[in-house]
Enzyme design. Structure first.
Site: not given
Ligand code: GLN
Length: 544
Positions: A516, A148, A17, A146, A355, A139, A382, A518, A54
């Protein structure tokens, strides 16, 4: 007067969607209309910020610092319109506001109910800040039926009565499965789904029928008859070879034409599809290919790195090459048999993405070292930049260099900061505070060093604005040590306290960014860092 298009889904989830909404918005935009897309998520989380990648895929961050659903990334990439906090709402967010008001006594003793209090809040959200728009696409997450999503459906039903007769439209996305054993397409699930929607008081105007198989006119007529829509308003939406083909494909099937017709618009300009023709031409006719290794943690689920995946492809479009992405679990480099050379040597460039948490961090640091020592193009985003700085510090003798995110350390090359300046003034956070909303989030400016590599990448710019989502920062106290070994701090926050970009001038392409990039890349306007990174990979591919 803005017109509203409500997009619901039926039969099963994952029908795309979000992509459909983004594609329809792009088609209306190609006809010169001003569009905005909003996402209504029925779940009870206040925002997706604390949800596992995930479960929910990536958290998409807006300029104004909202942590939103990844569909907003599709919307931005397809329309170029920057999403805002006010474009994504969840049931949790609405209930939180209503309960806070109830506790303050704002309802003056009234009984607080789903109808009208929750539905009113949903309607206000849909209508807010829409005066200067031609079309607002809303959307609704989840599938009709559902529990909710019921208050959202009810709010749509009410809005369709309250607004002008030709001011709203209901688009229902369904599935027309092909049963191989019978050799037949089945329309019954669509019929049931439309009946469910009609039972909630919403009659769809357009049916977008996802299918793996061609839907013949006889089947379209049948769907139209049973579902009470015009036959031309039954639009087949077959699987596309690429998401970038979807706007052109839906246009061929008449989606935008039928939407305009349902609104009674007869004088719409023809669409200018040049940018989509260019994007698809570049995508389907590459002149080479490169293989990029992404060394991360959530490599099992690519939705966790949705924007990154797209931005790498955009970098490929800019260079007219196909980008093959090899997702590598950083943890394997921490095991005795995890042969890093065998894994990384065939790659044309290495990227360590964002991450959270310690798991896999030593594998990421080892990948940075490999890229640095072997002169392989490296991009750290990051957490990836933080790993590049820890690796650099270890290389100049700070052998215990680490991040306080991973535990207590004597060498906090990366650490938490408790204060920083934002547009709203001094922001403060507690080291052990709530996890929700305690990060540096949204767009912040960075100043670039005059003759740096990144300044050249950004076309000579001296100040940029990019989106952040992190709790920890590279510790500026280590600047001298790191620069002594050639890891130059070429982008800093305007107050000079927060390192935003590091680079190695003595390396073919080695850049780490605390933000970021991206999130701001578009297929028709690839982010310069990704164009530059893929160009470096193309160069590397000619060497190996
Ligand atoms: N874990 C790292 C922080 O909190 C980097 C976060 C991320 O890569 N978005 O600074």
């Amino acid at each position: 007067m803005a017109r509203f298009i409500f997009i619901t889904g039926g039969v099963v989830s994952s029908l795309g969607k979000g992509l459909m909404a983004a594609s329809l918005a792009a088609l209306l935009q190609a006809r010169g209309y001003k569009v905005r897309i909003r996402k209504f998520d029925p779940y009870l989380n206040v925002d997706p910020g604390t949800m596992s990648p995930y479960q929910h895929g990536e958290v998409y961050v807006t300029d104004d610092g909202a942590e939103t659903d990844l569909d907003l990334g599709h919307y931005e990439r397809f329309t170029g319109v920057s999403a805002r906090q006010s474009d994504n709402v969840t049931s949790g967010w609405i209930y939180q506001k209503i309960i806070a008001r109830e506790r303050r006594g704002d309802y003056l003793g009234a009984t607080v109910q789903v109808i009208p209090h929750v539905t009113d809040a949903i309607k206000q959200f849909a209508l807010a800040e829409t005066e200067d728009l031609d079309f607002v696409l809303c959307e609704i997450g989840g599938t009709v039926g559902d529990i909710e999503s019921l208050p959202f459906m009810e709010a749509i039903r009410q809005l369709r009565n309250e607004l002008e007769p030709l001011q709203t439209l209901s688009v229902h996305v369904t599935l027309v499965p092909y049963i191989a054993a019978a050799g037949e397409l089945k329309t019954k699930p669509t019929q049931h789904s439309v009946r469910e929607l009609a039972g909630l008081g919403i009659k769809p105007d357009i049916l977008l029928c996802r299918s793996e198989h061609f839907i013949p006119q006889t089947e379209r007529n049948k769907i139209a008859q049973f579902c009470n829509v015009r036959p031309e308003a039954v639009i087949p939406a077959l699987d596309a070879p690429s998401i970038y083909s979807v706007p052109l494909q839906y246009h061929e099937e008449g989606l935008d034409t039928q939407v305009l017709r349902s609104f009674g618009i007869t004088d719409a300009p023809d669409p200018d599809l040049a940018r989509w023709l260019d994007v698809t031409d570049r995508y389907f006719h590459p002149e080479g290919e490169v293989t990029i290794g992404v060394v991360g943690k959530y490599v099992g689920l690519q939705d966790a790195y949705k924007s990154l995946n797209e931005a790498l492809i955009h970098g490929g479009l800019a260079n007219r090459v196909k980008v093959n992405i090899r997702w590598i679990d950083a943890e394997i480099f921490e095991q005795a048999d995890g042969d890093i050379t065998a894994q990384l040597e065939p790659l044309h460039a290495i990227l360590v993405p964002g991450g959270f948490g310690e798991r896999g961090s030593e594998g990421k640091i080892a990948s940075v070292r490999f890229a640095r020592e072997r002169n392989v193009p490296f991009f750290g985003i990051c957490l990836g930049m933080q790993m590049a700085c820890i690796e650099g510090a270890r290389a100049v003798g700070h052998s215990a260099a680490s991040s306080t995110e991973f535990g207590i350390t004597d060498e906090p090359v990366v650490g938490i900061i408790t204060e920083w300046m934002s547009k709203e003034g001094l922001q403060q956070r507690e080291a052990g505070g709530d996890l929700g909303g305690t990060m540096r989030l949204g767009a912040y400016p960075a100043k670039l060093a005059g003759n740096s590599h990144v300044s050249a990448i950004y076309g000579g710019a001296t100040e940029i604005s990019e989106r952040h989502r992190h709790r920890y920062e590279v510790n500026v106290a280590y600047r001298e040590a790191l620069e002594s070994d050639g890891l130059v701090f070429s982008g800093m926050s305007p107050d000079g306290l927060l390192p935003e970009i590091v680079e190695r001038p003595d390396h073919p392409w080695f850049v780490g960014v605390q933000f970021h990039p991206e999130l701001k890349s578009r297929p028709f306007d690839p982010h310069p860092l990704f164009s530059g990174f893929i160009a470096a990979a193309v160069h590397q591919s000619r060497l190996v």
